[in-house]
Scaffold this motif. Structure first.
Motif, PDB file in Angstrom:
ATOM      1  N   LEU A 164     -26.716 -31.122  12.701  1.00 41.14           N
ATOM      2  CA  LEU A 164     -27.126 -32.473  12.306  1.00 41.14           C
ATOM      3  C   LEU A 164     -27.247 -33.374  13.542  1.00 41.14           C
ATOM      4  CD1 LEU A 164     -25.031 -33.060   9.045  1.00 41.14           C
ATOM      5  CD2 LEU A 164     -27.380 -32.240   9.278  1.00 41.14           C
ATOM      6  N   ARG A 165     -26.288 -33.264  14.452  1.00 38.21           N
ATOM      7  CA  ARG A 165     -26.348 -34.057  15.690  1.00 38.21           C
ATOM      8  C   ARG A 165     -27.599 -33.685  16.490  1.00 38.21           C
ATOM      9  NH1 ARG A 165     -23.391 -38.349  15.978  1.00 38.21           N
ATOM     10  NH2 ARG A 165     -25.249 -38.700  17.217  1.00 38.21           N
ATOM     11  N   ARG A 166     -27.884 -32.389  16.499  1.00 37.00           N
ATOM     12  CA  ARG A 166     -29.051 -31.937  17.255  1.00 37.00           C
ATOM     13  C   ARG A 166     -30.339 -32.490  16.649  1.00 37.00           C
ATOM     14  NH1 ARG A 166     -29.690 -25.746  17.701  1.00 37.00           N
ATOM     15  NH2 ARG A 166     -31.957 -25.831  17.859  1.00 37.00           N
ATOM     16  N   LEU A 167     -30.398 -32.523  15.315  1.00 42.76           N
ATOM     17  CA  LEU A 167     -31.588 -33.059  14.653  1.00 42.76           C
ATOM     18  C   LEU A 167     -31.776 -34.529  15.022  1.00 42.76           C
ATOM     19  CD1 LEU A 167     -31.282 -31.453  11.108  1.00 42.76           C
ATOM     20  CD2 LEU A 167     -32.986 -30.937  12.859  1.00 42.76           C
ATOM     21  N   VAL A 168     -30.675 -35.230  15.149  1.00 44.66           N
ATOM     22  CA  VAL A 168     -30.758 -36.641  15.529  1.00 44.66           C
ATOM     23  C   VAL A 168     -31.221 -36.770  16.977  1.00 44.66           C
ATOM     24  CG1 VAL A 168     -29.371 -38.703  15.993  1.00 44.66           C
ATOM     25  CG2 VAL A 168     -29.050 -37.429  13.863  1.00 44.66           C
ATOM     26  N   ARG A 169     -30.616 -35.948  17.834  1.00 44.06           N
ATOM     27  CA  ARG A 169     -30.891 -36.038  19.263  1.00 44.06           C
ATOM     28  C   ARG A 169     -32.322 -35.595  19.583  1.00 44.06           C
ATOM     29  NH1 ARG A 169     -26.621 -33.057  20.675  1.00 44.06           N
ATOM     30  NH2 ARG A 169     -27.875 -31.197  20.952  1.00 44.06           N
ATOM     31  N   GLU A 170     -32.706 -34.435  19.058  1.00 39.59           N
ATOM     32  CA  GLU A 170     -33.982 -33.867  19.483  1.00 39.59           C
ATOM     33  C   GLU A 170     -35.166 -34.335  18.661  1.00 39.59           C
ATOM     34  OE1 GLU A 170     -33.424 -29.675  19.443  1.00 39.59           O
ATOM     35  OE2 GLU A 170     -31.951 -29.711  21.073  1.00 39.59           O
ATOM     36  N   ARG A 171     -34.914 -34.667  17.396  1.00 41.46           N
ATOM     37  CA  ARG A 171     -36.056 -35.010  16.553  1.00 41.46           C
ATOM     38  C   ARG A 171     -35.963 -36.412  15.981  1.00 41.46           C
ATOM     39  NH1 ARG A 171     -36.876 -29.339  13.448  1.00 41.46           N
ATOM     40  NH2 ARG A 171     -36.711 -28.053  15.314  1.00 41.46           N
ATOM     41  N   ASN A 172     -35.000 -37.144  16.447  1.00 42.33           N
ATOM     42  CA  ASN A 172     -34.850 -38.536  16.042  1.00 42.33           C
ATOM     43  C   ASN A 172     -34.742 -38.714  14.524  1.00 42.33           C
ATOM     44  OD1 ASN A 172     -34.498 -41.195  16.744  1.00 42.33           O
ATOM     45  ND2 ASN A 172     -36.661 -41.694  16.399  1.00 42.33           N
ATOM     46  N   LYS A 173     -34.076 -37.737  13.870  1.00 45.06           N
ATOM     47  CA  LYS A 173     -33.855 -37.867  12.430  1.00 45.06           C
ATOM     48  C   LYS A 173     -32.754 -38.894  12.160  1.00 45.06           C
ATOM     49  CE  LYS A 173     -36.180 -33.988  11.303  1.00 45.06           C
ATOM     50  NZ  LYS A 173     -37.519 -34.122  10.763  1.00 45.06           N
ATOM     51  N   THR A 174     -32.796 -39.426  10.964  1.00 42.26           N
ATOM     52  CA  THR A 174     -31.727 -40.317  10.527  1.00 42.26           C
ATOM     53  C   THR A 174     -30.931 -39.580   9.456  1.00 42.26           C
ATOM     54  OG1 THR A 174     -33.174 -42.182  10.908  1.00 42.26           O
ATOM     55  CG2 THR A 174     -31.232 -42.564   9.542  1.00 42.26           C
ATOM     56  N   ILE A 175     -29.637 -39.441   9.684  1.00 39.80           N
ATOM     57  CA  ILE A 175     -28.852 -38.617   8.769  1.00 39.80           C
ATOM     58  C   ILE A 175     -27.752 -39.430   8.108  1.00 39.80           C
ATOM     59  CG2 ILE A 175     -27.317 -36.617   8.664  1.00 39.80           C
ATOM     60  CD1 ILE A 175     -29.248 -35.245  10.469  1.00 39.80           C
ATOM     61  N   ILE A 176     -27.693 -39.323   6.809  1.00 37.07           N
ATOM     62  CA  ILE A 176     -26.682 -40.051   6.052  1.00 37.07           C
ATOM     63  C   ILE A 176     -25.885 -39.025   5.272  1.00 37.07           C
ATOM     64  CG2 ILE A 176     -26.282 -41.755   4.236  1.00 37.07           C
ATOM     65  CD1 ILE A 176     -29.620 -41.787   5.940  1.00 37.07           C
ATOM     66  N   ILE A 177     -24.576 -38.962   5.534  1.00 38.45           N
ATOM     67  CA  ILE A 177     -23.773 -37.989   4.802  1.00 38.45           C
ATOM     68  C   ILE A 177     -22.607 -38.676   4.104  1.00 38.45           C
ATOM     69  CG2 ILE A 177     -24.313 -35.982   6.205  1.00 38.45           C
ATOM     70  CD1 ILE A 177     -21.805 -36.393   7.751  1.00 38.45           C
ATOM     71  N   VAL A 178     -22.183 -38.067   3.003  1.00 39.73           N
ATOM     72  CA  VAL A 178     -20.904 -38.430   2.402  1.00 39.73           C
ATOM     73  C   VAL A 178     -19.946 -37.347   2.832  1.00 39.73           C
ATOM     74  CG1 VAL A 178     -19.605 -38.696   0.275  1.00 39.73           C
ATOM     75  CG2 VAL A 178     -21.959 -39.510   0.400  1.00 39.73           C
ATOM     76  N   ILE A 179     -18.764 -37.740   3.292  1.00 38.11           N
ATOM     77  CA  ILE A 179     -17.871 -36.731   3.835  1.00 38.11           C
ATOM     78  C   ILE A 179     -16.428 -37.153   3.577  1.00 38.11           C
ATOM     79  CG2 ILE A 179     -17.823 -37.739   6.150  1.00 38.11           C
ATOM     80  CD1 ILE A 179     -18.162 -34.825   7.171  1.00 38.11           C
ATOM     81  N   HIS A 180     -15.599 -36.180   3.193  1.00 41.01           N
ATOM     82  CA  HIS A 180     -14.203 -36.512   2.912  1.00 41.01           C
ATOM     83  C   HIS A 180     -13.306 -36.270   4.111  1.00 41.01           C
ATOM     84  CE1 HIS A 180     -14.093 -37.968  -1.092  1.00 41.01           C
ATOM     85  NE2 HIS A 180     -14.841 -36.973  -1.540  1.00 41.01           N
ATOM     86  N   ASP A 181     -13.671 -35.270   4.926  1.00 38.89           N
ATOM     87  CA  ASP A 181     -12.822 -34.991   6.084  1.00 38.89           C
ATOM     88  C   ASP A 181     -13.019 -36.086   7.112  1.00 38.89           C
ATOM     89  OD1 ASP A 181     -11.760 -34.094   8.526  1.00 38.89           O
ATOM     90  OD2 ASP A 181     -11.811 -32.033   7.767  1.00 38.89           O
ATOM     91  N   ILE A 182     -12.019 -36.942   7.195  1.00 43.86           N
ATOM     92  CA  ILE A 182     -12.128 -38.151   8.011  1.00 43.86           C
ATOM     93  C   ILE A 182     -12.305 -37.810   9.489  1.00 43.86           C
ATOM     94  CG2 ILE A 182      -9.639 -38.396   8.332  1.00 43.86           C
ATOM     95  CD1 ILE A 182     -11.412 -41.392   7.342  1.00 43.86           C
ATOM     96  N   ASN A 183     -11.759 -36.651   9.897  1.00 36.78           N
ATOM     97  CA  ASN A 183     -11.898 -36.284  11.305  1.00 36.78           C
ATOM     98  C   ASN A 183     -13.293 -35.784  11.647  1.00 36.78           C
ATOM     99  OD1 ASN A 183      -9.326 -37.093  11.988  1.00 36.78           O
ATOM    100  ND2 ASN A 183      -8.444 -35.142  11.297  1.00 36.78           N
TER     101      ASN A 183
END
Ligand SMILES: Nc1ncnc2c1ncn2[C@@H]1O[C@H](COP(=O)(O)OP(=O)(O)OP(=O)(O)O)[C@@H](O)[C@H]1O
Ligand SMILES: [Mg+2]
Lengths: 269, 319
Positions: free
Chosen positions: A178-197
């Protein structure tokens, strides 16, 4: 950029999402956190037009999302819901191919196949390609759904608890992808996540929800704070800096005596 | 990977259909009455093709939308409504009325009544039950029983001669069907089929469920309304043409699922249509040559389909 303006959803008497106004920055990973029942999934469904809101509007790059034609929207935003159940006789590759439907309308070309292959290799699903999805484990199936969403190749990608059922290795892998998609393709990613870390390590921004409202939203360092998190989750949380990351430690230092009592009661009963 | 196998299956089914149809048309052909017998048999085969397409296609789409394998439009009470329409005509205006004696008028009235009923039921029921399969099934059975009871009640009151005439319309039959009605129904079914086939890929997407379908750009609510209307028209014209065959759709679509093991509508639509035509042909031959017209074709098909329905219910409840 996605702007939410006063979004609410009412079930019966209860406002499960209550006047939420928040902006989601483009080209970033934004995590939604909060306790069970806070309204995260409901909000995500409304942002992605799966559910009608009772009031408020969602602006996608300034335009109301409900005014855009559905098929054009499918090339711009993709959503994967929290739970996906399917009774179909469908293979892994066939399901992932559906990610290309907004472009191909069912007739896949060379380019579609390339993108499907790429999504399959991202999620390490090569060996399962031709298996029926009901023959996979829970985590493998979750990776298939993520691959399908990635194959949709949209600017905005919404994932509701994408790490459901995944082991540590694959969880980390997916967050890195997901980080790579943001970095290389300028995607915007929205996730719901329970693991706070995971939220702390891999997001740019965090929106914390509680009781249908946004408790706080901002840069991750502004949200991952002891007092704030303790207030949202109503428990003791300590934050340590490990390898430059803010890590939450939320285990009890002392054993809880009441737990022992409870177990004893159960045994006696 | 499975496409090759499924293409072969389709080919086999097509050949089987042609062979059985050919056999049916040519079997024990009597050259003295050739000019009567041949066209009449061809007409029957054409009617079976039309009914096969209508029932198979409508059931496949219905089950895709409702995401279940045991509900069909017929089981949802449509057949009972057809009977109810026939009964109420006899009850109110009698057997000599053109509403009953004129094939054309009767066809039109039955068709309109069924389309109106289906659209109403589908529109409101889906909204009310939130598309909950077992609730839908329950309501379908209640509606069916309700209209059946009304019909039975009225059948008690009419005189026995009228009842005998009415009885003819209670069972589907491929004998003595009005030529022009065959062509009208054929044209309507063909039109619906073209609309469905032009966009059969979106049926595959709808099979994934509402959320996935919307995410992939389907205008879900509009598309589903359109499909429900097509289902209503298909089932109505076919029932108005030959009468009700309650379990035909259920039988052939489930057989298609068992054989093709795919979600792809290209195979499901074509496969179940071919299976439907084969089933009708075999049923007709049994009626004609084994039972010497003593047993109606719909009785045979409903017996087989009904048993299959019970097996499916048992399988489903054990999951
Ligand atoms: N269809 C529905 N009808 C009635 N209440 C609902 C419905 N869907 C959700 N709710 C309620 O709305 C609230 C918010 O639900 P939501 O699924 O958005 O929570 P969430 O933050 O995603 O929780 P989780 O972390 O458990 O996934 C909950 O209290 C839930 O019970
Ligand atoms: Mg949720």
């Amino acid at each position: 950029m996605i702007d939410l303006k006063g979004i609410s959803k009412i079930y019966g008497q209860k406002k499960v999402v209550n006047d939420v106004s928040v902006s989601i920055a483009k080209g970033k990973v934004t995590s939604f956190i909060g306790p069970n029942g806070a309204g995260k999934s409901t909000l995500l469904s409304m942002i992605t037009r799966l559910l009608d809101q009772d009031s408020g509007e969602v602006l996608l790059e300034g335009k109301n999302i409900l005014q855009a034609p559905s098929d054009a929207l499918a090339k711009k935003i993709a959503i994967l819901k929290q739970s996906n159940h399917m009774d179909l006789k469908i293979t892994v590759r066939e399901l992932i191919s559906f990610g290309r439907f907004p472009y191909s309308k069912g007739r896949l070309n060379e380019r579609d196949h390339e993108i499907i292959d790429e999504a399959i290799s991202y999620m390490e699903l090569e060996e399962f390609e031709d298996r029926y999805i009901d023959e996979l484990s829970g985590g493998q199936r979750q990776r298939v759904y993520i691959a399908m969403t990635i194959a949709q190749d949209t600017e905005y990608i919404f994932l509701d608890e994408p790490l459901n059922n995944l082991d540590m290795k694959h969880s980390v892998q997916i967050m890195q992808i997901l980080r790579r998609l943001v970095r290389e393709r300028n995607k915007t990613i929205i996730i719901v996540i329970h693991d706070i870390n995971f939220a702390s390590c891999y997001s740019d921004n965090i929106v914390a929800m509680k009781d249908g409202k946004v408790a706080i939203s901002g840069k991750k360092d502004d949200v991952i704070k002891k007092e704030i998190l303790e207030d949202i989750y109503e428990m003791d949380i300590n934050i340590e800096c490990i390898y430059g990351q803010q890590i939450c430690v939320y285990f009890d230092e002392h054993e809880d005596a009441s737990v022992d009592d409870f177990i004893e009661d159960q045994v006696r009963a | 990977m499975h496409n090759g196998k499924n293409n072969r299956l389709l080919l086999i089914l097509t050949i089987a259909t042609l062979a059985i149809a050919g056999f049916y048309i040519l079997y024990q052909l009597n050259f003295d009455i050739l000019f009567y017998q041949l066209p009449s048999r061809v007409n029957r085969v054409v009617t079976m093709l039309i009914v096969g397409i209508a029932i198979a296609v409508s059931t496949v789409i219905f089950q895709t939308i409702t995401k279940n394998r045991i509900l069909t439009p017929s089981i949802m009470g449509l057949d009972s409504v057809y009977l109810f329409i026939q009964t109420i005509i006899v009850f109110i205006v009698g057997t000599s009325s053109p509403l009953l004696t004129n094939d054309f008028v009767n066809y039109l009235v039955s068709m309109l009544g069924l389309v109106v009923f289906t659209v109403l039921v589908f529109k409101y029921l889906f909204r009310l039950t939130g598309n909950h399969v077992f609730l839908l099934l329950l309501i379908g059975i209640i509606l069916g029983t309700f209209f059946n009871s009304l019909s039975t009640f009225m059948q008690m009151l009419i005189n026995p001669d009228d009842f005998l005439i009415l009885q003819n319309s209670m069972f589907a039959s491929f004998n003595a069907i009005n030529d022009s009605l065959i062509w009208i129904t054929g044209a309507i079914v063909l039109l619906m089929l073209i609309i469905v086939l032009r966009d059969f890929h979106s049926l595959d997407v709808i099979a994934l469920g509402r959320d996935h379908a919307i995410n992939l750009g389907i205008n879900y609510d509009r598309k589903v309304s359109q499909l429900l209307l097509i289902i209503a028209v298909l089932v109505s014209v076919s029932t108005a043409l030959v009468g009700p065959i309650m379990f035909l759709g259920l039988l052939v679509v489930n057989l298609a699922h068992e054989m093709f093991k795919t979600f792809k509508h290209r195979y499901l639509l074509l496969g179940s249509t071919l299976i439907a035509v084969i089933t009708l042909l075999l049923g007709q031959m049994l009626t004609q040559y084994v039972f010497n017209q003593a047993v109606e074709i719909s009785v045979i098909i409903n017996l087989v389909g009904g048993v299959y329905f019970i097996i499916l219910m048992l399988k489903e409840s054990r999951r």
